[in-house]
Design a protein around this motif. Sequence first.
Motif, mmCIF file in Angstrom:
data_model
loop_
_atom_site.group_PDB
_atom_site.id
_atom_site.type_symbol
_atom_site.label_atom_id
_atom_site.label_comp_id
_atom_site.label_asym_id
_atom_site.label_seq_id
_atom_site.Cartn_x
_atom_site.Cartn_y
_atom_site.Cartn_z
ATOM 1 N N ALA A 130 3.394 -16.181 -27.306
ATOM 2 C CA ALA A 130 3.325 -15.512 -26.004
ATOM 3 C C ALA A 130 4.439 -15.959 -25.067
ATOM 4 N N MET A 131 4.779 -17.240 -25.073
ATOM 5 C CA MET A 131 5.800 -17.744 -24.159
ATOM 6 C C MET A 131 7.159 -17.125 -24.477
ATOM 7 N N ILE A 132 7.539 -17.132 -25.756
ATOM 8 C CA ILE A 132 8.809 -16.514 -26.152
ATOM 9 C C ILE A 132 8.769 -15.017 -25.884
ATOM 10 N N GLY A 133 7.649 -14.388 -26.240
ATOM 11 C CA GLY A 133 7.530 -12.945 -26.037
ATOM 12 C C GLY A 133 7.679 -12.552 -24.585
ATOM 13 N N ASP A 134 7.024 -13.282 -23.686
ATOM 14 C CA ASP A 134 7.108 -12.962 -22.257
ATOM 15 C C ASP A 134 8.520 -13.175 -21.732
ATOM 16 N N MET A 135 9.166 -14.252 -22.179
ATOM 17 C CA MET A 135 10.515 -14.544 -21.693
ATOM 18 C C MET A 135 11.499 -13.464 -22.137
ATOM 19 N N VAL A 136 11.459 -13.119 -23.429
ATOM 20 C CA VAL A 136 12.384 -12.111 -23.937
ATOM 21 C C VAL A 136 12.105 -10.762 -23.293
ATOM 22 N N THR A 137 10.845 -10.417 -23.148
ATOM 23 C CA THR A 137 10.483 -9.146 -22.511
ATOM 24 C C THR A 137 11.039 -9.066 -21.094
ATOM 25 N N MET A 138 10.900 -10.151 -20.338
ATOM 26 C CA MET A 138 11.383 -10.170 -18.963
ATOM 27 C C MET A 138 12.891 -9.945 -18.899
#
Length: 251
Positions: free
Chosen positions: A11-19
């Motif tokens: 989730a942390m990587i996913g949220d960062m890349v998405t942002m």
Amino acid sequence: MYRVLMIEDDAMIGDMVTMYLKEEGFHVIREENGTSGIAAISQFQPDLILLDWVLPDMDGLAICRQVRETSSVPIMIVSMKNKIVERVNALGAGADDFMCKPFSMHELIARAHALIRRAQRYPSMNQLPDAQSRHQEQEEVKPAKSTVIAAVMDKQDKITLNTNTRSMCVYGEIVETTYSEFEIMRCFINNPGRVYSREDLLQTVRGFDSFVTDRAIDVHIANLRKKIEDNPKEPKWIRTVWGVGYKFVHM
């Protein structure tokens, strides 16, 4: 607006890349496992897939192979794995690029743009129609005249390459190829009998693959043999020239 499908369970990587991708103007959705990720492809019709290697339910390479059966959408694998053999395996599974975690967001975005740009410039015959329609709506382009080159084998055109659509047909059936496989096959057909060293072929595909090595060339050749040879283990058309490289022969 380009669409990016991220298949990532962290989730942390996913949220960062998405942002970061959204700030660059991409439309991003994220799925947390391979099953939902595969299902999202036909619904979301992405211009790029960012694929984690290790997922809760499926191996990322298995997903890559499954996607390649029906689509040539660019795939970038993002993984903690960083060995050359692992990158080669990703290439063999049909990935177009590979980034190791942790990575630079600036580099990720630059590579994402590059992969989408190449896919637009060299569309596949199997490109998803809705995605292609979106691209055509952005800019009306007069279609270029198709250029077809062929290798005559067994007294018929066994292999044809359409350089406009960058598609390969074997006995009239469209066969999916990666960018590098197509470029290698074009060299072979244009220069039958010529012996290409691995370095020659590296120079041919450099700029299409972000990670090409001598071993990667061998993987490309093995994949092409599977696609055009009646018996890939005893190749008739793509021959190994021991100690030098490879050559293509035809009737």
